[in-house]
Design a protein around this motif. Structure first.
Motif, PDB file in Angstrom:
ATOM      1  N   GLY A   1       1.374  -1.232   0.514  1.00 52.42           N
ATOM      2  CA  GLY A   1       0.145  -0.161   0.089  1.00 52.42           C
ATOM      3  C   GLY A   1       0.940   1.275  -0.100  1.00 52.42           C
ATOM      4  O   GLY A   1      -0.106   1.977   0.103  1.00 52.42           O
ATOM      5  N   GLU A   2       1.557   1.410  -0.444  1.00 50.27           N
ATOM      6  CA  GLU A   2       2.834   2.159  -0.314  1.00 50.27           C
ATOM      7  C   GLU A   2       3.257   3.124  -1.591  1.00 50.27           C
ATOM      8  O   GLU A   2       3.399   2.312  -2.611  1.00 50.27           O
ATOM      9  N   GLY A   3       3.076   4.497  -1.942  1.00 52.38           N
ATOM     10  CA  GLY A   3       3.279   5.191  -3.115  1.00 52.38           C
ATOM     11  C   GLY A   3       4.788   5.127  -2.799  1.00 52.38           C
ATOM     12  O   GLY A   3       5.583   4.953  -2.329  1.00 52.38           O
ATOM     13  N   SER A   4       5.035   6.173  -4.193  1.00 49.49           N
ATOM     14  CA  SER A   4       6.328   6.366  -4.693  1.00 49.49           C
ATOM     15  C   SER A   4       6.281   8.040  -5.244  1.00 49.49           C
ATOM     16  O   SER A   4       5.870   8.318  -6.040  1.00 49.49           O
ATOM     17  N   SER A   5       7.514   8.427  -5.004  1.00 48.48           N
ATOM     18  CA  SER A   5       7.706   9.861  -5.679  1.00 48.48           C
ATOM     19  C   SER A   5       8.674   9.169  -6.779  1.00 48.48           C
ATOM     20  O   SER A   5       9.412   8.381  -7.293  1.00 48.48           O
ATOM     21  N   VAL A   6       7.995  10.841  -7.754  1.00 49.42           N
ATOM     22  CA  VAL A   6       9.378  10.899  -9.237  1.00 49.42           C
ATOM     23  C   VAL A   6      10.214  11.071  -8.716  1.00 49.42           C
ATOM     24  O   VAL A   6      10.298  11.800  -8.241  1.00 49.42           O
ATOM     25  N   GLN A   7      10.936  10.082  -9.580  1.00 44.52           N
ATOM     26  CA  GLN A   7      12.861   9.954  -9.183  1.00 44.52           C
ATOM     27  C   GLN A   7      13.178  10.968 -10.810  1.00 44.52           C
ATOM     28  O   GLN A   7      13.012  10.372 -11.621  1.00 44.52           O
ATOM     29  N   GLY A   8      14.110  11.354 -10.487  1.00 47.42           N
ATOM     30  CA  GLY A   8      14.482  11.810 -12.278  1.00 47.42           C
ATOM     31  C   GLY A   8      15.369  11.096 -12.666  1.00 47.42           C
ATOM     32  O   GLY A   8      15.281  10.029 -12.469  1.00 47.42           O
ATOM     33  N   LEU A   9      15.558  11.245 -14.194  1.00 46.04           N
ATOM     34  CA  LEU A   9      15.786  10.078 -15.319  1.00 46.04           C
ATOM     35  C   LEU A   9      17.248  10.112 -14.905  1.00 46.04           C
ATOM     36  O   LEU A   9      17.594   9.560 -16.375  1.00 46.04           O
ATOM     37  N   ASP A  10      18.094  11.139 -14.784  1.00 53.90           N
ATOM     38  CA  ASP A  10      19.160  11.398 -15.629  1.00 53.90           C
ATOM     39  C   ASP A  10      20.243   9.989 -15.017  1.00 53.90           C
ATOM     40  O   ASP A  10      21.379   9.882 -16.168  1.00 53.90           O
ATOM     41  N   ASN A  11      20.173   9.088 -14.300  1.00 57.23           N
ATOM     42  CA  ASN A  11      20.964   8.161 -13.525  1.00 57.23           C
ATOM     43  C   ASN A  11      20.743   7.446 -15.176  1.00 57.23           C
ATOM     44  O   ASN A  11      21.489   6.760 -15.614  1.00 57.23           O
ATOM     45  N   LEU A  12      19.645   7.169 -15.263  1.00 54.47           N
ATOM     46  CA  LEU A  12      18.733   6.297 -16.586  1.00 54.47           C
ATOM     47  C   LEU A  12      19.643   6.656 -17.794  1.00 54.47           C
ATOM     48  O   LEU A  12      20.021   5.727 -19.070  1.00 54.47           O
ATOM     49  N   LEU A  13      19.420   7.934 -17.700  1.00 59.54           N
ATOM     50  CA  LEU A  13      20.036   8.483 -19.439  1.00 59.54           C
ATOM     51  C   LEU A  13      21.192   7.976 -19.634  1.00 59.54           C
ATOM     52  O   LEU A  13      21.878   8.379 -20.311  1.00 59.54           O
ATOM     53  N   ASP A  14      22.081   8.566 -18.390  1.00 62.03           N
ATOM     54  CA  ASP A  14      23.388   8.541 -18.243  1.00 62.03           C
ATOM     55  C   ASP A  14      23.922   7.251 -19.313  1.00 62.03           C
ATOM     56  O   ASP A  14      24.707   6.663 -19.749  1.00 62.03           O
ATOM     57  N   ARG A  15      23.324   5.520 -18.208  1.00 65.10           N
ATOM     58  CA  ARG A  15      23.881   4.767 -18.764  1.00 65.10           C
ATOM     59  C   ARG A  15      23.353   4.192 -19.569  1.00 65.10           C
ATOM     60  O   ARG A  15      23.947   3.383 -21.394  1.00 65.10           O
ATOM     61  N   LEU A  16      21.710   4.681 -20.401  1.00 66.67           N
ATOM     62  CA  LEU A  16      21.881   4.380 -21.826  1.00 66.67           C
ATOM     63  C   LEU A  16      22.606   5.080 -22.898  1.00 66.67           C
ATOM     64  O   LEU A  16      23.219   4.690 -24.095  1.00 66.67           O
ATOM     65  N   GLU A  17      23.428   6.337 -22.980  1.00 65.92           N
ATOM     66  CA  GLU A  17      23.831   7.113 -23.346  1.00 65.92           C
ATOM     67  C   GLU A  17      25.804   5.593 -23.625  1.00 65.92           C
ATOM     68  O   GLU A  17      25.706   6.294 -24.398  1.00 65.92           O
ATOM     69  N   ARG A  18      25.634   5.286 -22.315  1.00 65.77           N
ATOM     70  CA  ARG A  18      27.209   5.010 -22.646  1.00 65.77           C
ATOM     71  C   ARG A  18      26.676   3.108 -23.427  1.00 65.77           C
ATOM     72  O   ARG A  18      28.220   2.428 -22.903  1.00 65.77           O
TER      73      ARG A  18
END
Length: 375
Positions: free
Chosen positions: A316-333
């Motif tokens: 029943g827990e929610g989650s806040s929005v997290q930025g995508l910078d880490n994800l994009l860095d990894r995709l770019e690599r």
């Protein structure tokens, strides 16, 4: 003067690149992760299920992996509301799902599933079917919780996966994903904790891959050469979050190499948090190591766009929005090739459109209420 792209436009640029999985071109890097919804009474996906997936495709999701669907083996499942990928009515329902997703501009693969020892006898859809697994050991380590599979049982399950994959191609899907993760049947063979066999299907890491590799090979034989076969796997299990198939990259390579050789075109490496390094001494996550070791395209997954893992959602827990910078860095690599999004897409069918359309400010936090509807 150097102009730095805004985070929003950078996300659109990196995620909008197409990628090829065998004979399938996926128009962007966003994948809808498979998530069990139980909105298919009698195992039959209806118009509401087709619309649910089509909405995500229309909003720009490049590849949809459906919720897990039971293959044609009586011990495969434990719910009459989880869809099945066998039976005339059920396959007709799935054909409409594929048609709806294609009409919306998307690509779609079914996830083929057998839960193995997670099943408890007496559960639907086939109440008399026993739980089966490599050694009859429960996913929690309980001895004698079910039946150790015989050679005949193995052949039946291999055939069920192959037949489901053949049906998927016949009714218009773009590929298949085999569920080998999270403590279900294929994973029970891969993991030493549940596989105590002394025949050719148990023993060292390579022997433990034999059953899954034979399923992959049987599927490969039943479908066209260009038809993509994706294999989803994980280190963690639902009953053992700290479980490991492999403690080192060398051990992981021993497991993945036979699967790749059998015909896996891409691996879907399931983690609870995609940003966590898999092995000491490297920042690579599980998908990153998988790509490095096999040379196959990989899909990463695990709390993309959110700050808490999915297990809390079931409490029943929610989650806040997290930025995508880490994800994009990894995709770019080129650490991995595609990104599977789960709860964020449950919460908001327009998630992909917002990310690809420079509208990151409109992303919504996750509420567990999203689990209760098929919106």
């Amino acid at each position: 003067m150097t102009v730095t792209a805004s985070p929003a436009s950078r996300a659109a640029e990196i995620l909008s690149r197409p990628v090829t999985l065998n004979g399938l071109t996926v128009p962007n890097r966003i994948v809808m992760a498979p998530m069990t919804r139980q909105f298919s009474p009698g195992g039959l996906p209806g118009e509401d299920v087709a619309s649910y997936y089509a909405r995500r495709a229309a909003a720009g999701v490049g590849l949809i992996v459906t919720e897990g669907t039971y293959v044609g083996h009586e011990s495969a499942g434990s719910s009459d509301r989880v869809p099945r990928f066998h039976g005339e009515e059920q396959l007709a329902g799935w054909a409409k799902v594929a048609e709806s997703v294609h009409a919306a501009g998307g690509r779609v693969v079914p996830q083929l599933w057998h839960i193995g020892m997670v099943r408890r006898q007496g559960e639907p859809p086939y109440a008399d079917a026993p739980a089966v697994g490599p050694s009859g050991i429960g996913a929690d380590g309980t001895e004698g919780a079910g039946k150790a599979m015989t050679r005949s049982d193995l052949d039946e399950v291999i055939g069920a996966f192959a037949e489901a994959a053949s049906a998927a191609e016949r009714i218009g899907f773009d590929g298949v994903e085999l569920h080998g993760a999270h403590g279900y049947l294929l994973d029970q063979f891969l993991w030493a904790g549940t596989n105590r066999r002394t025949d050719a299907y148990g023993g060292d890491a390579v022997a433990r891959t034999r059953f899954a590799a034979e399923i992959v090979a049987a599927v490969r034989e039943k479908v066209s050469p260009e038809f993509p076969v994706i294999f989803r796997y994980s280190q963690w299990k639902q009953q053992a979050y700290d479980a490991k198939l492999a403690e080192t990259p060398q051990e992981l390579e021993a497991i993945l190499a036979p699967l790749a050789a059998a015909g896996v075109d891409a691996f879907h490496a399931s983690t609870r948090r995609y940003w966590v390094p898999e092995f000491e001494g490297s920042d690579l996550n599980l998908a990153g190591w998988t790509r490095k070791l096999t040379g196959r395209p990989t899909i990463t997954v695990g709390s993309v766009g959110l700050d808490g893992d999915f297990l809390g959602a079931f409490a029943g827990e929610g989650s806040s929005v997290q930025g995508l910078d880490n994800l994009l860095d990894r995709l770019e690599r080129d650490e991995f090739d595609l990104v599977a999004v789960g709860r964020a897409l449950l919460q908001d069918p327009q998630w992909a459109a917002k990310v690809l359309g420079d509208r990151l400010g409109e992303l919504q936090p996750y509420s567990a209420a999203a689990l209760k509807t098929l919106s």
